[in-house]
Design a protein around this motif. Structure first.
Motif, PDB file in Angstrom:
ATOM      1  N   ASN A 140      40.162  22.493  18.176  1.00  0.00           N
ATOM      2  CA  ASN A 140      39.201  22.202  17.059  1.00  0.00           C
ATOM      3  C   ASN A 140      39.278  23.367  16.089  1.00  0.00           C
ATOM      4  OD1 ASN A 140      37.621  20.884  15.663  1.00  0.00           O
ATOM      5  ND2 ASN A 140      36.109  20.006  16.948  1.00  0.00           N
ATOM      6  N   PRO A 141      40.267  23.312  15.229  1.00  0.00           N
ATOM      7  CA  PRO A 141      40.330  24.539  14.239  1.00  0.00           C
ATOM      8  C   PRO A 141      39.047  24.542  13.459  1.00  0.00           C
ATOM      9  CG  PRO A 141      42.247  23.299  14.374  1.00  0.00           C
ATOM     10  CD  PRO A 141      41.368  22.581  15.019  1.00  0.00           C
ATOM     11  N   ALA A 142      38.745  23.282  12.924  1.00  0.00           N
ATOM     12  CA  ALA A 142      37.294  23.348  12.002  1.00  0.00           C
ATOM     13  C   ALA A 142      36.081  23.973  12.800  1.00  0.00           C
ATOM     14  CB  ALA A 142      37.202  21.843  11.519  1.00  0.00           C
ATOM     15  N   ALA A 143      35.997  23.793  13.934  1.00  0.00           N
ATOM     16  CA  ALA A 143      34.875  24.184  14.799  1.00  0.00           C
ATOM     17  C   ALA A 143      34.579  25.636  14.435  1.00  0.00           C
ATOM     18  CB  ALA A 143      34.880  23.877  16.132  1.00  0.00           C
ATOM     19  N   VAL A 144      35.683  26.538  14.231  1.00  0.00           N
ATOM     20  CA  VAL A 144      35.437  27.834  14.240  1.00  0.00           C
ATOM     21  C   VAL A 144      35.923  28.402  12.701  1.00  0.00           C
ATOM     22  CG1 VAL A 144      36.134  28.331  16.773  1.00  0.00           C
ATOM     23  CG2 VAL A 144      38.214  28.093  15.118  1.00  0.00           C
ATOM     24  N   SER A 145      35.756  27.539  11.915  1.00  0.00           N
ATOM     25  CA  SER A 145      36.138  27.590  10.345  1.00  0.00           C
ATOM     26  C   SER A 145      34.716  28.014   9.694  1.00  0.00           C
ATOM     27  CB  SER A 145      36.917  26.750   9.836  1.00  0.00           C
ATOM     28  OG  SER A 145      37.984  26.532  10.493  1.00  0.00           O
ATOM     29  N   PRO A 146      34.933  28.898   8.594  1.00  0.00           N
ATOM     30  CA  PRO A 146      33.730  29.343   7.803  1.00  0.00           C
ATOM     31  C   PRO A 146      33.285  27.906   6.825  1.00  0.00           C
ATOM     32  CG  PRO A 146      35.734  30.364   6.745  1.00  0.00           C
ATOM     33  CD  PRO A 146      36.296  29.702   8.266  1.00  0.00           C
ATOM     34  N   SER A 147      32.070  28.070   6.521  1.00  0.00           N
ATOM     35  CA  SER A 147      31.531  27.137   5.511  1.00  0.00           C
ATOM     36  C   SER A 147      32.234  27.328   4.279  1.00  0.00           C
ATOM     37  CB  SER A 147      30.046  26.946   5.449  1.00  0.00           C
ATOM     38  OG  SER A 147      29.330  27.035   6.832  1.00  0.00           O
ATOM     39  N   PRO A 148      32.541  26.240   3.357  1.00  0.00           N
ATOM     40  CA  PRO A 148      32.313  24.949   3.482  1.00  0.00           C
ATOM     41  C   PRO A 148      33.335  24.157   4.141  1.00  0.00           C
ATOM     42  CG  PRO A 148      32.988  25.202   1.302  1.00  0.00           C
ATOM     43  CD  PRO A 148      32.984  26.622   1.938  1.00  0.00           C
ATOM     44  N   ALA A 149      34.593  24.841   4.704  1.00  0.00           N
ATOM     45  CA  ALA A 149      35.348  24.283   5.229  1.00  0.00           C
ATOM     46  C   ALA A 149      35.045  23.401   6.653  1.00  0.00           C
ATOM     47  CB  ALA A 149      36.684  25.287   5.864  1.00  0.00           C
ATOM     48  N   ARG A 150      34.273  23.863   7.114  1.00  0.00           N
ATOM     49  CA  ARG A 150      33.832  23.150   8.459  1.00  0.00           C
ATOM     50  C   ARG A 150      33.041  21.909   8.128  1.00  0.00           C
ATOM     51  NH1 ARG A 150      31.230  27.051  10.250  1.00  0.00           N
ATOM     52  NH2 ARG A 150      29.060  26.534   9.864  1.00  0.00           N
ATOM     53  N   GLN A 151      32.137  21.869   7.412  1.00  0.00           N
ATOM     54  CA  GLN A 151      31.438  20.917   7.053  1.00  0.00           C
ATOM     55  C   GLN A 151      32.466  19.868   6.211  1.00  0.00           C
ATOM     56  OE1 GLN A 151      30.486  23.922   6.194  1.00  0.00           O
ATOM     57  NE2 GLN A 151      28.753  24.273   7.706  1.00  0.00           N
ATOM     58  N   LEU A 152      33.119  20.243   5.323  1.00  0.00           N
ATOM     59  CA  LEU A 152      34.062  19.347   4.576  1.00  0.00           C
ATOM     60  C   LEU A 152      34.950  18.703   5.432  1.00  0.00           C
ATOM     61  CD1 LEU A 152      34.768  21.365   1.231  1.00  0.00           C
ATOM     62  CD2 LEU A 152      33.160  19.264   1.504  1.00  0.00           C
ATOM     63  N   THR A 153      35.658  19.497   6.364  1.00  0.00           N
ATOM     64  CA  THR A 153      36.568  18.856   7.315  1.00  0.00           C
ATOM     65  C   THR A 153      35.962  17.786   8.407  1.00  0.00           C
ATOM     66  OG1 THR A 153      37.796  20.942   7.301  1.00  0.00           O
ATOM     67  CG2 THR A 153      38.413  19.217   9.091  1.00  0.00           C
ATOM     68  N   LEU A 206      42.655  21.538   7.424  1.00  0.00           N
ATOM     69  CA  LEU A 206      41.485  21.809   6.816  1.00  0.00           C
ATOM     70  C   LEU A 206      41.250  21.515   5.489  1.00  0.00           C
ATOM     71  CD1 LEU A 206      40.819  25.200   8.662  1.00  0.00           C
ATOM     72  CD2 LEU A 206      40.138  22.983   9.627  1.00  0.00           C
ATOM     73  N   VAL A 207      39.896  20.728   5.171  1.00  0.00           N
ATOM     74  CA  VAL A 207      39.569  20.632   3.646  1.00  0.00           C
ATOM     75  C   VAL A 207      38.801  22.019   3.419  1.00  0.00           C
ATOM     76  CG1 VAL A 207      38.393  19.177   2.270  1.00  0.00           C
ATOM     77  CG2 VAL A 207      39.317  18.218   4.319  1.00  0.00           C
ATOM     78  N   GLU A 208      39.320  22.629   2.617  1.00  0.00           N
ATOM     79  CA  GLU A 208      38.823  24.051   2.414  1.00  0.00           C
ATOM     80  C   GLU A 208      37.956  24.040   0.959  1.00  0.00           C
ATOM     81  OE1 GLU A 208      41.296  27.020   4.998  1.00  0.00           O
ATOM     82  OE2 GLU A 208      42.589  26.101   3.188  1.00  0.00           O
ATOM     83  N   SER A 209      38.223  23.006   0.115  1.00  0.00           N
ATOM     84  CA  SER A 209      37.592  23.194  -1.094  1.00  0.00           C
ATOM     85  C   SER A 209      36.823  22.150  -1.707  1.00  0.00           C
ATOM     86  CB  SER A 209      38.730  23.576  -2.284  1.00  0.00           C
ATOM     87  OG  SER A 209      38.185  23.579  -3.312  1.00  0.00           O
ATOM     88  N   LEU A 210      36.112  21.804  -2.508  1.00  0.00           N
ATOM     89  CA  LEU A 210      35.388  20.745  -3.059  1.00  0.00           C
ATOM     90  C   LEU A 210      36.411  19.861  -3.791  1.00  0.00           C
ATOM     91  CD1 LEU A 210      31.763  22.183  -3.868  1.00  0.00           C
ATOM     92  CD2 LEU A 210      32.449  20.475  -2.143  1.00  0.00           C
ATOM     93  N   LEU A 211      37.438  20.660  -4.432  1.00  0.00           N
ATOM     94  CA  LEU A 211      38.479  19.970  -5.290  1.00  0.00           C
ATOM     95  C   LEU A 211      39.472  19.310  -4.698  1.00  0.00           C
ATOM     96  CD1 LEU A 211      38.728  22.965  -7.878  1.00  0.00           C
ATOM     97  CD2 LEU A 211      37.449  20.919  -7.877  1.00  0.00           C
ATOM     98  N   ASP A 212      39.362  19.491  -3.206  1.00  0.00           N
ATOM     99  CA  ASP A 212      40.688  18.806  -2.354  1.00  0.00           C
ATOM    100  C   ASP A 212      40.463  17.145  -2.625  1.00  0.00           C
ATOM    101  OD1 ASP A 212      41.921  17.439   0.039  1.00  0.00           O
ATOM    102  OD2 ASP A 212      42.083  19.551   0.890  1.00  0.00           O
ATOM    103  N   PHE A 220      38.147  18.420  20.352  1.00  0.00           N
ATOM    104  CA  PHE A 220      39.216  17.635  19.800  1.00  0.00           C
ATOM    105  C   PHE A 220      38.991  17.501  18.414  1.00  0.00           C
ATOM    106  CE2 PHE A 220      36.531  14.855  22.041  1.00  0.00           C
ATOM    107  CZ  PHE A 220      36.232  13.786  20.826  1.00  0.00           C
ATOM    108  N   VAL A 221      40.115  17.523  17.433  1.00  0.00           N
ATOM    109  CA  VAL A 221      40.146  16.922  15.960  1.00  0.00           C
ATOM    110  C   VAL A 221      39.585  15.410  15.994  1.00  0.00           C
ATOM    111  CG1 VAL A 221      40.981  17.106  13.810  1.00  0.00           C
ATOM    112  CG2 VAL A 221      41.387  18.977  15.498  1.00  0.00           C
ATOM    113  N   VAL A 222      40.651  14.787  16.364  1.00  0.00           N
ATOM    114  CA  VAL A 222      40.495  13.061  16.369  1.00  0.00           C
ATOM    115  C   VAL A 222      40.901  13.052  17.990  1.00  0.00           C
ATOM    116  CG1 VAL A 222      41.239  11.173  15.726  1.00  0.00           C
ATOM    117  CG2 VAL A 222      41.090  12.844  14.074  1.00  0.00           C
TER     118      VAL A 222
END
Length: 415
Positions: free
Chosen positions: A269-282, A311-317, A371-373
């Motif tokens: 689960n890559p998003a689980a170990v990602s920094p904010s805001p990527a974790r929350q956005l993803t 990962l969704v890493e930006s608010l502009l995604d 898992f991611v999905v």
């Protein structure tokens, strides 16, 4: 409460058999290897008590590498398969098919609480053949979803009988509900979420309250201009009993996993170990992704790990638009179902409850999962989706100029 006729049951059994008969010859794949082939808890030489001390994969719950998935009753059915046929995969898949058919029949009984007979059949048939169930039904480890769903629905059906004449409380169905919730949870953890569905059913369906009525009553009580109605006190008593029982189950579950959450890797689960805001956005973006899989299951995947969903890493995604649209649509349905009285709003509310509440443990929003999905975790939420689709089908089929089209397209969809 309408019963399921023999013809209806035979129709569902026939559809399930036609859809999944080829799964009998699938063998053991992916997670089946760890849960079946490498799991010594299935062997008759292993003491039965080990099933209640180890996780789903046969690893002691006390070990750090344990997945903490405590499903002893599901493992017990694997052990029964092994007892009769050892590692013959056909018997394992056959039992999965039987369990899926049972779920479909019990689901039909639940649908008849909120839909007419024809719409209930449509919902049940759609559930029986929905492609999102491929992993849960054809993968042997998906049996956890199937078994848990049987007791999940049985617990809800039992609770619907807890309202007696003159709004009295019938305690026996409530006691049966608590027992069935415990059994469902021992098959898979998400079984406990049926308690939330029972609570919402009690307040908004059985008692017929709407959100404005509840808010008005609360305001009057806070201003000292009224007291809590007796019927509301009875409702509170039932909810307290349910919630206290749930709390006990949660405490026991925490003790079983020894107050430790499982450790997952970036691969899982890559998003689980990602920094904010990527974790929350993803994690929030994964909600519309799962919703889209229910609506358009044309691109399914056996393994959604690592980079299958970037990962969704930006608010502009641009994908954040999908997230925002999803929450707006979901919010509008929630407002409609809670604000307005009537059978239509009640049906929408129960459909939403079945979609949202069972999915919460797998949503990553409160704690990370491995898992991611995972399409298998959409098995119960798809029930709510099927209820909403059948309800929409009923609304359209009641219009004379659309009725023929709705029957035509629904038959194509299910076939």
């Amino acid at each position: 409460m309408a019963d399921v006729s023999l013809k209806e049951a035979a129709l569902i059994l026939g559809v399930v058999a036609a859809c999944y008969w080829n799964s009998l010859f699938c063998g053991f794949v992916f997670d089946d290897v760890s849960a079946i082939l490498d799991n010594k808890d299935l062997h008759p030489s292993t003491p039965l008590k080990n099933l209640f001390q180890n996780d789903f994969w046969g690893t002691p719950m006390s070990e750090e590498r344990s997945h903490k998935s405590y499903r002893p009753l599901t493992v017990l059915t694997f052990r029964l398969n092994y007892l009769f046929s050892e590692l013959n995969a056909v018997s394992y898949h056959f039992l999965n098919l039987v369990f899926h058919a049972v779920v479909c029949i019990v689901f039909l009984k639940v649908c008849k609480l909120f839909l007419d007979s024809r719409s209930s059949i449509v919902a049940s048939l759609l559930f029986a053949v929905h492609p999102i169930h491929t992993e849960a039904v054809t993968g042997v480890v998906g049996r956890a979803e199937l078994l848990s769903s049987i007791f999940f629905l049985a617990a809800f059906l039992s609770y619907t009988k807890s309202k007696g004449p003159d709004n009295t409380i019938v305690w026996t169905p409530i006691a049966v509900t608590v027992f069935l919730v415990a059994v469902a949870t021992l098959c898979k953890e998400q079984g406990i979420t049926v308690v939330g569905i029972c609570c919402i059913y009690e307040v908004f369906i059985a008692q017929g309250y709407t959100l404005p009525v509840l808010l008005d009553t609360a305001v009057q009580i806070l201003r000292g201009k009224g007291s809590i109605p007796f019927s509301m006190l009875q409702t509170l008593l039932k909810l307290i009993v349910l919630m206290f029982s749930t709390l006990l189950l949660v405490v026991v579950r925490v003790q079983v996993i020894q107050s430790q959450l499982p450790v997952f890797t970036r691969f899982d689960n890559p998003a689980a170990v990602s920094p904010s805001p990527a974790r929350q956005l993803t994690f929030n973006y994964l909600l519309p992704v799962n919703a889209w899989l229910l609506l358009n299951p044309s691109e399914l995947c056996c393994d959604w790990t690592m980079g299958t969903i970037p990962l969704v890493e930006s608010l502009l995604d641009v994908r954040n638009v999908a997230t925002l649209t999803f929450f707006c649509f979901l919010g509008s349905l929630v407002v409609f179902s809670l604000r307005y009285p009537g059978d239509s709003s009640k049906t929408v509310l129960m459909g939403l409850c079945l979609i949202v509440l069972p999915f919460i443990p797998a949503s990553n929003l409160f704690f990370p999962v491995g898992f991611v999905v995972a399409e298998r975790v959409l098995y119960v939420p798809s029930m709510g989706f099927c209820i909403l689709v059948a309800h929409g089908w009923k609304k359209l089929s009641n219009k004379r100029y659309l009725s023929i089209c709705t029957y035509f397209y629904s038959s194509i969809l299910i076939s």
